[in-house]
Design an enzyme around this catalytic site. Sequence first.
Site, PDB file in Angstrom:
ATOM      1  N   ASP A  97       0.822  -1.224   0.000  1.00  0.00           N
ATOM      2  CA  ASP A  97       0.000   0.000   0.000  1.00  0.00           C
ATOM      3  C   ASP A  97       0.851   1.267   0.000  1.00  0.00           C
ATOM      4  OD1 ASP A  97      -2.032  -1.775   0.199  1.00  0.00           O
ATOM      5  OD2 ASP A  97      -2.731  -1.151   2.161  1.00  0.00           O
TER       6      ASP A  97
ATOM      7  N   ARG B 214      -5.897   0.228   1.898  1.00  0.00           N
ATOM      8  CA  ARG B 214      -6.748   0.267   3.092  1.00  0.00           C
ATOM      9  C   ARG B 214      -6.931   1.696   3.596  1.00  0.00           C
ATOM     10  NH1 ARG B 214      -8.405  -3.017   7.186  1.00  0.00           N
ATOM     11  NH2 ARG B 214      -8.172  -4.830   5.889  1.00  0.00           N
TER      12      ARG B 214
HETATM   13  O1  F6P Z   1      -1.840  -3.979   3.966  1.00  0.00           O
HETATM   14  C1  F6P Z   1      -1.728  -4.515   2.729  1.00  0.00           C
HETATM   15  C2  F6P Z   1      -3.031  -5.067   2.266  1.00  0.00           C
HETATM   16  O2  F6P Z   1      -2.779  -5.476   0.961  1.00  0.00           O
HETATM   17  C3  F6P Z   1      -4.236  -4.120   2.331  1.00  0.00           C
HETATM   18  O3  F6P Z   1      -4.335  -3.242   1.269  1.00  0.00           O
HETATM   19  C4  F6P Z   1      -5.381  -5.077   2.391  1.00  0.00           C
HETATM   20  O4  F6P Z   1      -6.518  -4.503   2.975  1.00  0.00           O
HETATM   21  C5  F6P Z   1      -4.834  -6.179   3.208  1.00  0.00           C
HETATM   22  O5  F6P Z   1      -3.446  -6.202   2.992  1.00  0.00           O
HETATM   23  C6  F6P Z   1      -5.469  -7.488   2.867  1.00  0.00           C
HETATM   24  O6  F6P Z   1      -4.938  -8.457   3.653  1.00  0.00           O
HETATM   25  P1  F6P Z   1      -5.391  -9.969   3.661  1.00  0.00           P
HETATM   26  O7  F6P Z   1      -4.332 -10.739   2.992  1.00  0.00           O
HETATM   27  O8  F6P Z   1      -5.534 -10.320   5.061  1.00  0.00           O
HETATM   28  O9  F6P Z   1      -6.688 -10.076   2.912  1.00  0.00           O
END
Ligand code: F6P
Length: 361
Positions: free
Chosen positions: A139, A183
């Site tokens: 991000d 996010r």
């Molecule tokens: O923080 C990095 C990120 O890619 C966010 O943009 C996203 O909301 C999150 O990780 C998603 O994580 P997970 O793998 O738990 O779905």
Amino acid sequence: MFKRIGILTGGGDAPGLNAVIRAAVRTAIGEYGMKCTGIEDSFEGILGETQLRKLSLKTVSGILPRGGTILGTRNKGSFCKIIDGEMIIPEMPIDEALRNLNRFKIEALVVIGGEGTLAIAERFHKRGFPVVGVPKTIDNDLSATQVTFGYRTAIDIATEALDRLHTTAASHDRVMIMEVMGRNSGWIALEAGLAGSADVILIPEIGFSIDQVLKKVYAREKAGSLFTNVVVAEGAKEVGGSEIYLDKNELRLGGVGEYVRKQIEERTGKESRCVVLGHLQRGGSPNAFDRMLGTSFGACAVRALVSGERGKMVALQSGQVHTVPLVDAIENIKSVPLDSQLIRTARDIGISFAAVDEDEH
Ligand code: F6P
């Protein structure tokens, strides 16, 4: 000089993690004659029965172009809880972790992770344990570093996806909505949107109005373009609304793209489709920049430990990799500044952010 250091990866994976591990191991062994222990599945690997493995020059051979992390990762430790939509890291069993580190003669840690992982690393530092952090997130929302590895690969992937959506959108005269990660910040949506020629970009930093999205769709039609491409960051919010979750209990964002799609289709009658890019942005091989940045970060982290730096994190600033206090990384999220040149450029070339006051810009 330390005899043995431990390396762990925490949080969501990002392309370039293996580049960091490889560089840290090569520097530690090759340059300083130390030994390296890989800690599996983030901090879980130094709790309970422990999950540790030897890292040698051989074990890191060939991993530079590989996606994911050879050490495994967790974005929610067994000691974490989610209360009222917030991740709480109660008391990480730090005594247990320190006992295990001591038991396996691990004298210092390289902790590779995002804000949450680095906050835990800081607790080790506060207990006097030598630790250096390496910032990671696709991000790109960590304020202490100009850029994180994995981010540029994610942009490449999102840009290519947008190019592909473009041709099908144009062929069918449809509105295409692409939901990307982001996010708290809209960096991926903004840069991929610019590189992939989006017509509308919706980011968490600018509340959006559906009326303004429709306005853009109609303006394009009037000008002869019967299709529209919208890029939306998963954390984008409608003015007066809040983030949309797939699962609020697990803090899993998702669904804003489908929400926007439905609104457009219902209110314009135009056929609209939504694509959620999701984890495709995180998986697979890092691009050349992220391999280079991950390698620079890994080597610098070990150099920092050896030269006696404590409670620091490696960072890229003004094109140079150096160290900054770990707390700097934890305290501030790097949002897209509303007066940034990228936002200005996007508006100059006719991209809409669907802000309520969009017409005034
Ligand atoms: O923080 C990095 C990120 O890619 C966010 O943009 C996203 O909301 C999150 O990780 C998603 O994580 P997970 O793998 O738990 O779905």
